[in-house]
Design an enzyme around this catalytic site. Structure first.
Site, PDB file in Angstrom:
ATOM      1  N   ARG A 241       0.899  -1.177   0.053  1.00  0.00           N
ATOM      2  CA  ARG A 241      -0.023  -0.033  -0.119  1.00  0.00           C
ATOM      3  C   ARG A 241       0.724   1.258  -0.087  1.00  0.00           C
ATOM      4  O   ARG A 241       1.913   1.164   0.680  1.00  0.00           O
ATOM      5  CB  ARG A 241      -0.967  -0.012   1.213  1.00  0.00           C
ATOM      6  CG  ARG A 241      -2.168  -1.058   1.371  1.00  0.00           C
ATOM      7  CD  ARG A 241      -2.901  -0.749   0.124  1.00  0.00           C
ATOM      8  NE  ARG A 241      -4.283  -1.734   0.126  1.00  0.00           N
ATOM      9  CZ  ARG A 241      -4.213  -2.855  -0.597  1.00  0.00           C
ATOM     10  NH1 ARG A 241      -3.486  -3.131  -1.204  1.00  0.00           N
ATOM     11  NH2 ARG A 241      -5.466  -3.593  -0.429  1.00  0.00           N
TER      12      ARG A 241
ATOM     13  N   HIS B   7      -0.785  -0.915  -9.669  1.00  0.00           N
ATOM     14  CA  HIS B   7      -1.508  -1.681  -8.795  1.00  0.00           C
ATOM     15  C   HIS B   7      -2.003  -2.830  -9.441  1.00  0.00           C
ATOM     16  O   HIS B   7      -3.179  -3.196  -9.284  1.00  0.00           O
ATOM     17  CB  HIS B   7      -2.668  -1.000  -7.960  1.00  0.00           C
ATOM     18  CG  HIS B   7      -3.107  -1.391  -6.708  1.00  0.00           C
ATOM     19  ND1 HIS B   7      -3.352  -0.672  -5.494  1.00  0.00           N
ATOM     20  CD2 HIS B   7      -3.151  -2.658  -6.139  1.00  0.00           C
ATOM     21  CE1 HIS B   7      -3.657  -1.484  -4.594  1.00  0.00           C
ATOM     22  NE2 HIS B   7      -3.469  -2.833  -4.951  1.00  0.00           N
TER      23      HIS B   7
HETATM   24  P1  NAP Z   1      -1.497 -11.476   5.626  1.00  0.00           P
HETATM   25  O1  NAP Z   1      -1.620 -12.919   5.552  1.00  0.00           O
HETATM   26  O2  NAP Z   1      -2.643 -10.975   6.656  1.00  0.00           O
HETATM   27  O3  NAP Z   1      -0.108 -11.039   6.119  1.00  0.00           O
HETATM   28  C1  NAP Z   1       0.216  -9.733   6.755  1.00  0.00           C
HETATM   29  C2  NAP Z   1       1.633  -9.973   7.070  1.00  0.00           C
HETATM   30  O4  NAP Z   1       2.022  -8.651   7.889  1.00  0.00           O
HETATM   31  C3  NAP Z   1       1.754 -11.140   8.583  1.00  0.00           C
HETATM   32  O5  NAP Z   1       3.162 -11.671   8.497  1.00  0.00           O
HETATM   33  C4  NAP Z   1       1.566 -10.134   9.707  1.00  0.00           C
HETATM   34  O6  NAP Z   1       2.190 -10.491  11.042  1.00  0.00           O
HETATM   35  C5  NAP Z   1       2.342  -8.837   9.198  1.00  0.00           C
HETATM   36  N1  NAP Z   1       2.104  -7.633   9.939  1.00  0.00           N
HETATM   37  C6  NAP Z   1       0.893  -6.768   9.937  1.00  0.00           C
HETATM   38  N2  NAP Z   1       0.954  -5.902  10.674  1.00  0.00           N
HETATM   39  C7  NAP Z   1       2.324  -5.673  11.313  1.00  0.00           C
HETATM   40  C8  NAP Z   1       3.017  -4.899  12.068  1.00  0.00           C
HETATM   41  N3  NAP Z   1       2.501  -3.746  12.716  1.00  0.00           N
HETATM   42  N4  NAP Z   1       4.412  -5.054  12.212  1.00  0.00           N
HETATM   43  C9  NAP Z   1       4.991  -6.211  11.689  1.00  0.00           C
HETATM   44  N5  NAP Z   1       4.340  -7.243  10.986  1.00  0.00           N
HETATM   45  C10 NAP Z   1       2.979  -6.849  10.847  1.00  0.00           C
HETATM   46  O7  NAP Z   1      -1.657 -10.536   4.051  1.00  0.00           O
HETATM   47  P2  NAP Z   1      -1.333 -11.171   2.694  1.00  0.00           P
HETATM   48  O8  NAP Z   1      -2.527 -11.874   2.171  1.00  0.00           O
HETATM   49  O9  NAP Z   1       0.167 -11.571   2.903  1.00  0.00           O
HETATM   50  O10 NAP Z   1      -1.383  -9.616   2.369  1.00  0.00           O
HETATM   51  C11 NAP Z   1      -0.562  -8.614   2.208  1.00  0.00           C
HETATM   52  C12 NAP Z   1      -0.756  -7.325   1.733  1.00  0.00           C
HETATM   53  O11 NAP Z   1      -0.532  -7.302   0.191  1.00  0.00           O
HETATM   54  C13 NAP Z   1      -2.224  -6.842   1.943  1.00  0.00           C
HETATM   55  O12 NAP Z   1      -2.764  -6.288   3.100  1.00  0.00           O
HETATM   56  C14 NAP Z   1      -2.419  -5.847   0.753  1.00  0.00           C
HETATM   57  O13 NAP Z   1      -2.075  -4.678   1.233  1.00  0.00           O
HETATM   58  C15 NAP Z   1      -1.311  -6.199  -0.275  1.00  0.00           C
HETATM   59  N6  NAP Z   1      -1.779  -6.704  -1.515  1.00  0.00           N
HETATM   60  C16 NAP Z   1      -1.293  -5.766  -2.541  1.00  0.00           C
HETATM   61  C17 NAP Z   1      -1.569  -6.236  -3.954  1.00  0.00           C
HETATM   62  C18 NAP Z   1      -1.202  -5.556  -4.923  1.00  0.00           C
HETATM   63  O14 NAP Z   1      -1.732  -5.932  -6.189  1.00  0.00           O
HETATM   64  N7  NAP Z   1      -0.581  -4.599  -5.022  1.00  0.00           N
HETATM   65  C19 NAP Z   1      -2.386  -7.631  -4.170  1.00  0.00           C
HETATM   66  C20 NAP Z   1      -2.880  -8.327  -2.989  1.00  0.00           C
HETATM   67  C21 NAP Z   1      -2.433  -7.740  -1.566  1.00  0.00           C
HETATM   68  P3  NAP Z   1       1.787 -11.527  11.690  1.00  0.00           P
HETATM   69  O15 NAP Z   1       2.212 -12.882  10.816  1.00  0.00           O
HETATM   70  O16 NAP Z   1       2.534 -11.696  13.086  1.00  0.00           O
HETATM   71  O17 NAP Z   1       0.148 -11.595  11.717  1.00  0.00           O
HETATM   72  C1  GLV Z   2      -5.136  -5.666  -3.726  1.00  0.00           C
HETATM   73  O1  GLV Z   2      -4.504  -4.821  -3.605  1.00  0.00           O
HETATM   74  C2  GLV Z   2      -5.917  -6.553  -2.776  1.00  0.00           C
HETATM   75  O2  GLV Z   2      -5.300  -6.347  -1.459  1.00  0.00           O
HETATM   76  O3  GLV Z   2      -6.297  -7.654  -2.914  1.00  0.00           O
END
Ligand code: NAP
Ligand code: GLV
Length: 303
Positions: free
Chosen positions: A218, A266
């Site tokens: 983000r 994005h």
């Molecule tokens: P997820 O499974 O919820 O993983 C989030 C990770 O971030 C976890 O390891 C979590 O720690 C860590 N985290 C959260 N808050 C933190 C903090 N304050 N300090 C340190 N670590 C922290 O999420 P995901 O499915 O991998 O997705 C991650 C992000 O990718 C989404 O939230 C979104 O913003 C982004 N995204 C972008 C796109 C794009 O096209 N650009 C597409 C999809 C997603 P814990 O393991 O301890 O819970």
């Molecule tokens: C895209 O940014 C997602 O969070 O799925």
């Protein structure tokens, strides 16, 4: 059972979700306008949509990040369930591997040489000299870590919760040692009050230099002026950015024309409708049986 779909982009985006969910779940009545739905499937739905729904059992986000959804006034007590991978892990791995190799194998430098019609081999680089640090080692961060490790890059991660795994640092105290051992910083965090503005001059200054920054999470994580200053002073050699603070980036945004920034709109990991519908249907069936499901967002932690 009734399912309502609402995608802020409008009927052209909502219609195919209605059709595909109805085909995958013949027992359900799926529409774009039910007011008494049991389940909602949404992405960037307006506030008026949530204000009209009175009997939802769960809200499914058609994406991984729920920052925009949690900023809405949602019906009290209704769980929000996000997508877990659903084909995004593979896309993220491809995107980040491409960005890492683009820099480490010097495709960026060779593009400059080609523009000057200069045939000049540059010295090879060792992967051991390019440790990658992934901020956020969740569902998608782990897929990226696995792909980079398979290529031979040293990979570490930063999480909120301690895991006791080698190379995984946690919490505020773990950030400094994580950054000190990172040369390619990859942002894969959710947007929460704790991660807003997290990536600033102080963070860039702690990396092994010259460093490289990849943001596939983000834009609001990053203080953009500090990122540009780090590029201008050579703390960062370059950046690949899939996101920025105000999307779409305005035509006069400095990211468009910076020689050391690669900017994409994005698209690092896009929602794949077929995979997402399969996951959502499986979770609705589990909920209807009274079983627990994964991917339930915890509003108090913001992800
Ligand atoms: P997820 O499974 O919820 O993983 C989030 C990770 O971030 C976890 O390891 C979590 O720690 C860590 N985290 C959260 N808050 C933190 C903090 N304050 N300090 C340190 N670590 C922290 O999420 P995901 O499915 O991998 O997705 C991650 C992000 O990718 C989404 O939230 C979104 O913003 C982004 N995204 C972008 C796109 C794009 O096209 N650009 C597409 C999809 C997603 P814990 O393991 O301890 O819970
Ligand atoms: C895209 O940014 C997602 O969070 O799925």
């Amino acid at each position: 059972m009734k399912i309502v779909c609402c995608f802020g982009a409008g009927p052209a985006e909502t219609g195919p979700w209605v059709t595909e969910l109805a085909a995958a779940m013949p027992v359900a009545q799926v529409s774009a306008d039910a007011l008494d739905a049991d389940y909602a499937v949404v992405w960037r739905a307006p506030q008026a949509f949530f204000d009209r729904q009175t009997r939802l059992k769960a809200i499914f986000a058609a994406g991984a990040g729920v920052d925009a959804l949690l900023a809405m006034r949602l019906p009290a007590g209704v769980p929000v369930i996000r997508l877990e991978d659903a084909g995004m892990g593979e896309q993220m791995a491809e995107y980040v591997v491409h960005a890492v190799l683009h820099h480490v194998r010097r495709f960026d430098a060779y593009a400059v040489l080609q523009a000057g019609r200069t045939w000049r081999p540059l010295p090879p680089q060792r992967k051991a000299d390019w440790p990658v640090g992934i901020l956020g080692l969740g569902v998608l961060g782990r897929a990226v870590a696995q792909a980079l490790r398979a290529l031979g890059f040293p990979v570490s991660g930063w999480t909120r919760t301690p895991r006791g795994e080698p190379g995984v640092h946690a919490g505020e105290a773990g950030l400094a040692p994580f950054l000190a051992n990172t040369r390619i910083l990859v942002d894969m965090l959710p947007l929460t009050p704790q991660t807003h503005d997290l990536i600033d001059a102080r963070v860039f200054a702690q990396l092994k230099t010259p460093a490289y920054f990849i943001n596939v999470a983000r834009g609001d994580h990053v203080v953009e002026a500090d990122l540009l200053a780090a590029l201008d002073t050579g703390v960062l050699a370059g950046a690949t950015l899939d996101v920025c603070r105000n999307e779409p980036a305005r035509p006069d945004h400095p990211f468009w024309s910076h020689p050391n920034i690669v900017l994409t709109p994005h698209v690092a990991a896009m929602t794949l409708r077929h995979e997402s519908v399969a996951q959502i249907v499986q979770k609705i069936e589990a909920l209807e049986r009274g079983a627990a499901v994964d991917g339930v967002v915890r509003p108090e932690r913001g992800y």
